[in-house]
Each structure stands twice: as C-alpha cells, then as structure tokens.
Design a protein around this motif. Structure first.
Motif, PDB file in Angstrom:
ATOM      1  N   MET A 114       1.048  -1.243  -0.227  1.00  0.00           N
ATOM      2  CA  MET A 114       0.026   0.017  -0.012  1.00  0.00           C
ATOM      3  C   MET A 114       0.759   1.408  -0.285  1.00  0.00           C
ATOM      4  O   MET A 114       2.161   1.361   0.616  1.00  0.00           O
ATOM      5  N   THR A 115       0.202   2.274  -0.772  1.00  0.00           N
ATOM      6  CA  THR A 115       0.988   3.632  -0.613  1.00  0.00           C
ATOM      7  C   THR A 115       0.358   4.343   0.642  1.00  0.00           C
ATOM      8  O   THR A 115      -0.574   5.408   0.417  1.00  0.00           O
ATOM      9  N   ALA A 116       0.777   4.263   1.754  1.00  0.00           N
ATOM     10  CA  ALA A 116       0.323   4.992   2.915  1.00  0.00           C
ATOM     11  C   ALA A 116       1.283   5.740   3.583  1.00  0.00           C
ATOM     12  O   ALA A 116       2.526   5.478   3.197  1.00  0.00           O
ATOM     13  N   SER A 117       1.116   6.711   4.505  1.00  0.00           N
ATOM     14  CA  SER A 117       2.337   7.574   5.279  1.00  0.00           C
ATOM     15  C   SER A 117       2.853   6.686   6.323  1.00  0.00           C
ATOM     16  O   SER A 117       2.492   5.421   6.574  1.00  0.00           O
ATOM     17  N   LEU A 118       4.258   7.180   6.339  1.00  0.00           N
ATOM     18  CA  LEU A 118       5.028   6.147   7.235  1.00  0.00           C
ATOM     19  C   LEU A 118       4.193   5.948   8.656  1.00  0.00           C
ATOM     20  O   LEU A 118       4.313   4.774   9.226  1.00  0.00           O
ATOM     21  N   THR A 119       3.645   6.943   9.220  1.00  0.00           N
ATOM     22  CA  THR A 119       2.906   6.837  10.434  1.00  0.00           C
ATOM     23  C   THR A 119       2.083   5.889  10.319  1.00  0.00           C
ATOM     24  O   THR A 119       1.758   4.979  11.341  1.00  0.00           O
ATOM     25  N   ALA A 454      -5.138   6.580  17.612  1.00  0.00           N
ATOM     26  CA  ALA A 454      -3.925   7.227  16.809  1.00  0.00           C
ATOM     27  C   ALA A 454      -3.893   6.837  15.209  1.00  0.00           C
ATOM     28  O   ALA A 454      -3.552   7.433  14.475  1.00  0.00           O
ATOM     29  N   LEU A 455      -4.311   5.528  15.014  1.00  0.00           N
ATOM     30  CA  LEU A 455      -4.490   5.386  13.415  1.00  0.00           C
ATOM     31  C   LEU A 455      -5.614   6.269  12.670  1.00  0.00           C
ATOM     32  O   LEU A 455      -5.117   6.610  11.672  1.00  0.00           O
ATOM     33  N   LEU A 456      -6.499   6.501  13.423  1.00  0.00           N
ATOM     34  CA  LEU A 456      -7.493   7.402  12.873  1.00  0.00           C
ATOM     35  C   LEU A 456      -7.028   8.898  12.702  1.00  0.00           C
ATOM     36  O   LEU A 456      -7.081   9.394  11.511  1.00  0.00           O
ATOM     37  N   VAL A 461      -5.174  12.943   9.094  1.00  0.00           N
ATOM     38  CA  VAL A 461      -3.938  14.188   8.956  1.00  0.00           C
ATOM     39  C   VAL A 461      -3.602  14.008   7.465  1.00  0.00           C
ATOM     40  O   VAL A 461      -3.126  14.950   6.708  1.00  0.00           O
ATOM     41  N   HIS A 462      -3.570  12.899   6.975  1.00  0.00           N
ATOM     42  CA  HIS A 462      -2.770  12.443   5.743  1.00  0.00           C
ATOM     43  C   HIS A 462      -3.959  12.274   4.668  1.00  0.00           C
ATOM     44  O   HIS A 462      -3.708  11.861   3.477  1.00  0.00           O
ATOM     45  N   LEU A 570     -14.621  13.090   7.721  1.00  0.00           N
ATOM     46  CA  LEU A 570     -13.221  13.332   7.801  1.00  0.00           C
ATOM     47  C   LEU A 570     -12.445  12.277   6.997  1.00  0.00           C
ATOM     48  O   LEU A 570     -11.233  12.704   6.825  1.00  0.00           O
ATOM     49  N   LEU A 571     -12.879  11.303   6.520  1.00  0.00           N
ATOM     50  CA  LEU A 571     -12.002  10.318   5.766  1.00  0.00           C
ATOM     51  C   LEU A 571     -12.918  10.227   4.444  1.00  0.00           C
ATOM     52  O   LEU A 571     -13.938  10.094   4.325  1.00  0.00           O
TER      53      LEU A 571
END
Length: 625
Positions: A114-119, A454-456, A461-462, A570-571
């Motif tokens: 997947m192309t997700a942020s590092l966090t 935290a995941l949410l 944020v991203h 939000l998503l």
C-alpha cells in the motif's frame, strides 16, 4: 509467501467454507445426528460452496480452482484423521484456522504494497504484529468454548455415583466453610443445608478470619453450638493470605480421621446427596480432586441476576468441560472435594494468589494427581447484587490466573527450554499455561482503543483511505456470522437457554470486559492488588447509582459514538473507512453494556430482601494476599 491474488481467493474460500460448516454442524447438533467421522460430503460441499462464492464475486476462476481443490483435499484428509469430532466440526475448525492464517498473510501483503504514510504504515504494522501474537491464544480460547459442540466422542467420564449408598465406614470428610465479614443469616442457612447431608462420616469446620465485628460472627458461633459437636467454629485474627491463609491455618485443626476436605463458600447451600454421590469417586487412588459446577439461586426475581447467571453458565458448560477432557480441570473455590493427601503433597494453598483455588489445581496435577469436573450441580450460591461487586469478582478472577502464569511459567515449558520437572502431561501444560497466558494477552487489549484513535488521527491528517478490496468483506462477515451462530448453538444446546437469555448473558459478559482488560493489564505490569471479597450484603441503591458505577464506560461509549459519527466527514469513503466505523461502533456497544447492566442491577436491588450491612461491615474488605 502466497501471491496476493491467491491469498485473497483462499481467504474468501476458507471463510465461506467455515460458515457453511457451521450451518451443517448446527443441523447435526440440533437434530441429534451422529455421522461417521470419515464422511467426505462435508469438506467437499463446504469448499465447493466457498469456490462458487469466490467465483461469483468476480475473482479469477483459474485461481479459484487452483486454490479450492487442494484446500478441499486437505480438509478431507483432516476429517478422516479427526475421528473423535463431528465431520462438519472438523471442517469448521480447519477452515477457521486456514482463514485466520490466510487473513493475516493477506493483511501483511496489503501492508507491504500500500501507498500510505509512514505513521499509518507503522501503526497498522504494529497492530498486525500484536494480532499475530494474540492469535494462538485466541484460537485456543475459541476451541475451549466450542469443543462441547465439535466433539462426538468423549474419553473422560463426568458422571457422579448417582444413587450411591455410603457404607458406615465411608471416608471421613471435613467440610470447610471459610468466612470473612459475611451476613450471619446467609452463613447460618449454609450451615443448615450442610447439616442435612445424607452422609455418615463428616465434620464441619467454619473458619472465620479477620472479622472484627462481633455482630457478624457471634451469631454464627452460637448456631454452630446449637447444631452439635459435628460443627466446629474457629475464629482467627491477624493472619494474612485472605481465604488461602485461613485454610492453611486451619490445617492443624483438621480431624485426624480426615481423608477428604470439601470446600463450601459462605453463601452456598448444598444438596443432601453431595457427599454421598461424589466420595466414591476417590476409590481411584490417583484422583486428587473432584469439582462440581457452580450453581446459583434466588436470581429468578431479577432481570440483572438472570443475565449474570446466564453469563456464568457459559464457562461452566464449555471451558470447564473442555479442560476436563484433557485432565486439566480447575478447583473453583467452592463445591470442591480434595484428597487431603493431595493438598499436603501439593503444598497447601497459595496465600499470594488472588485465585488460590485454580492455582492449587496446577500444583495438584504437577505432582501427578488426576481430577474430575462433574456434570451435576450440588450447591447453589448467590450472584453479586450490583455492578460494583460483580466487577470486583471479575477483577479477582482475571488477576489471579495472570499471577499463576507468572509464578509457574517454567512448569509449562518442555525440558529443553528450561522447563521445570513435573508430572504434567503435554496437554496439561498447554491448557494450564493457556489459562494464565490468556490473561496477559488480554492485558494488551487495553491499548486497542488508543491505538485505533492514533491510526484514525494519522489517516485524517494524511487524508488517507487504505486501498482494500470490498471482496475481502466476504470472509470477514462469514467468520463473524459463524461465531454468532456457534454462540447461539452452544447457549441453546449445552447451556440450555433461549435466544433472549443468550442475549442477556452476552450483555453481562460484555459489561465486565473493560474490568477484565484492566485487571489483565495490571497483572501484566506487575501492579499489586488487594484481595477484595464479594459482599453479600444489600446496600442502599439510589436511582443514579449505575452512573457512578460505570462512569468510565459511559464516557468511553460517548467518545466512540462521536468518533463513528465524525469518521464519514473526515475520511474518504472506502472499505477501510467502513471498517473503522464498525470497529469504533463495536467498542461503543461494548462500553454501553456496563451502564445498562448497572441500571438493571440498581433497579432490581431496591426490591431485594437480603439483609442490609451493619455499620462498618463493608469498610475493611481488602485483605493482604
């Protein structure tokens, strides 16, 4: 490692096969059908159905065929080998294992691609690692819950000596009733029931420890004197170790003729045939203890108590039966009968443990004694009157097994890993080890909610929506639906409750989950805890008592509902967003059960007839362990 496409197909096929097998098993159990263990129609039919659903969902037909055929062959071979289990049960369990493992593999493959942020990737990866660590224990717990429906051949008898007539020289039994700050009326009723035992050779030893208020123990002492010399009253102060400490102290006062010790809680009323129909089992010199199932009384008048009772009966009808089949049964503090020699050889009671009863069972098995968990109830106690007392009880029942695991971890290891020498069999090591290890694993669930938040936050944020195929919802829904069907089947057939009672029991079990998680996290961190008894006094109950009893759960429930409402705004829309909503929604429903149960308890408590606690009777309930 499986290519992603093949892994997704196998995930779908095994998930659907699992649900089909559960449906077939339900038909077999409800109709009382006993088919040969080598029946080939179940594995073939279930996996063909899985392949058809995968193909109908648009998955590559060649891949579906390549995956489905060998999976069906493996399931067929496993069915032939597992002759002690129902054919559909074998398919259900094998497909659940395959679906679980495949789902984890597919999740990792998606994570790597997947192309997700590092966090976000780190949080998902950490969650997957924790899931992998928790999976074996979770599967073992599921097997213990399901075995009563899966198995068709049982190797260990659970039958008492029904109708037995004890001889005049039958083994001498010391019935011990440990008490601490109990309502005298309840203890007196317990003694009166014991006095009616249909057995020739026994004494009764009431051990009152650390009760400072004479208004509680003097009436009991006087009643023992009225009942005659067979009843002995012992009052001791200043000892530590709570119930275990009192029992160890009383060992020196046991009659020299005693061969067996029987334990009865202060609120338990035994039936007259208890000793007559169980003592004879000790003709087997290797039998160390006999445990009768917990039973309860005076709960029919209360909706709350009926729900809690159904929740209690789940473990008595499932897990305890499963452990008995592997000779890894537990003593559970009351309605236990123990060979005195076993108690002495094993080293007495562990005053350091919150659950001295189940801890003793480990050491009894470790020195080579067997055990039996009977199918018949011979005694009936009281259910905690309110949510606070229920939470204290479940905290203690959770914290103790965690202590046991930490203390006896080396007993469960093989010798080449530094295991401690003992007479435990491999199956006993597995079952006893799992019983305590499950608590430590449960402790990690405290982190689930903050990790989810935290995941949410990271996804918000991203502005991320993780790329998950909708077809993956098929096996997830199939497995979850299969679990709900199995729960209904076991409640209906082996616990003996209807749908409404099952739902009430499920609510009662869910209501204490946060307490169980807190207790597990405490023992995981090594945080000390006092031994807190379950009060049997009726306390005054205001209409809003349930708010103070469950304010933490109420706050968390409201927060989860707010998150569910906010997520769609939000998503971006997608499967991952839907799964997050469902996850937080499930958390909200779990937290909501505690105030619901507390409200029902407070409502019913106002109509209770139990005696009100004298001043000060409940102020010193914590004892050093």
């Amino acid at each position: 490692m499986l290519p992603l496409a093949a892994g997704e197909v196998l995930f779908v096929v095994t998930g659907v096969a699992h649900l089909c097998a559960i449906l077939l098993l339900t038909l077999d159990v409800r109709r009382g059908r006993q088919r040969p263990g080598a029946d080939w129609t179940d594995p073939l039919g279930c996996f063909v159905a899985g392949g058809l659903v995968a193909g109908g969902a648009g998955m590559d037909l060649w891949t579906v065929g390549v995956v489905t055929v060998p999976a069906a062959v493996v399931a067929l071979l496993v069915t032939w080998r597992a002759a002690d289990f129902r054919p559909a049960a074998t398919v259900a369990w094998a497909s659940l294992l395959a679906s679980t493992v495949t789902g984890i593999v597919v999740a990792f493959l998606h994570l790597f691609g997947m192309t997700a942020s590092l966090t976000t990737a780190i949080l998902i990866g950490a969650g997957l690692v924790i899931s992998v660590l928790r999976t074996p224990s979770s599967l073992m717990q599921t097997f213990e819950n399901w075995e009563v429906a899966l198995r068709r051949v049982w190797r260990h008898s659970r039958d008492p000596r029904t109708g037995a007539v004890p001889a005049a020289d039958a083994p001498f039994v010391t019935v011990q009733v440990p008490t601490y700050a109990e309502p005298p009326e309840i203890v007196i009723a317990t003694l009166d029931a014991i006095a009616r035992l249909d057995y020739p050779n026994f004494e009764v030893m009431l051990i009152d420890n650390n009760t400072a208020d004479e208004r509680l123990w003097r009436p009991v002492q006087e009643h023992c004197e009225r009942l005659g010399p067979r009843f002995r009253f012992l009052h001791v102060e200043g000892i530590t170790g709570a119930k275990a400490g009192a029992l160890n102290w009383a060992r020196q006062h046991v009659d020299p003729r005693t061969q067996l010790v029987a334990l009865v809680d202060a609120d338990y009323q035994v039936t007259p045939r208890w000793l007559a129909e169980t003592v004879g089992l000790f003709e087997d010199p290797e039998l160390g203890f006999v445990q009768c199932p917990h039973g309860y009384r005076d709960f029919e008048h209360s909706t709350y108590a009926r729900m809690v009772h159904t929740g209690y009966m789940w473990a008595q009808g499932t897990e305890m039966v499963s452990r008995n089949e592997q000779d890894a049964g537990l003593t559970v503090g009351t309605m236990s009968m123990i060979r005195l020699e076993t108690l002495d050889v094993a080293g007495g009671w562990a005053g350091w443990c919150q659950t001295e009863d189940s801890e003793f069972a480990i050491r009894a098995h470790a020195v080579g004694y067997r055990s039996i968990f009977l199918r018949r109830q011979y005694g009936f106690g009281l259910i905690p009157e309110n949510l606070t007392e229920l939470k204290k009880q479940r905290f203690r029942w959770t914290y103790g097994p965690g202590q046991e695991f930490k203390a006896h971890a080396r007993l469960y290891l093989p010798g080449w890993l530094g295991g401690k020498p003992s007479k435990l069999t491999g199956r006993q090591r597995l079952r006893h080890g799992h019983y305590g290890f499950l608590v430590l694993v449960t402790g990690s669930t405290v982190l689930s909610l903050p990790a989810g938040v935290a995941l949410l936050v990271s996804m918000i944020v991203h502005h991320e929506a993780l790329p998950l195929s909708p077809v993956l919802l098929i096996p997830l829904v199939a497995v979850l639906l299969g679990r709900r069907i199995m729960r209904w089947l076991i409640f209906r057939t082996y616990v003996g409750t209807g749908l409404a009672e099952m739902m009430g029991g499920a609510i009662a079990l869910m209501a204490v989950k946060p307490t169980i998680s807190t207790a597990a996290f405490s023992v995981l961190l090594g945080k000390p805890a006092l031994w807190r008894r379950t009060s049997k006094f009726r306390t005054t109950s205001s209409r809003l008592r349930w708010v103070s009893e469950a304010w933490t759960e109420i706050a968390l429930c409201v927060a989860c509902i707010a998150v569910v409402v906010a997520i769609p705004f939000l998503l971006p829309a997608g499967v991952s967003t839907l799964l997050l909503c469902l996850g937080f929604g499930w958390q909200a429903s779990t937290y909501a059960t505690a105030p619901l149960l507390g409200w029902l308890a407070a409502r019913d408590l106002r109509q209770s007839t139990l005696p009100t606690a004298p001043t000060g009777a409940d102020t010193a309930e914590g004892q050093k362990v």
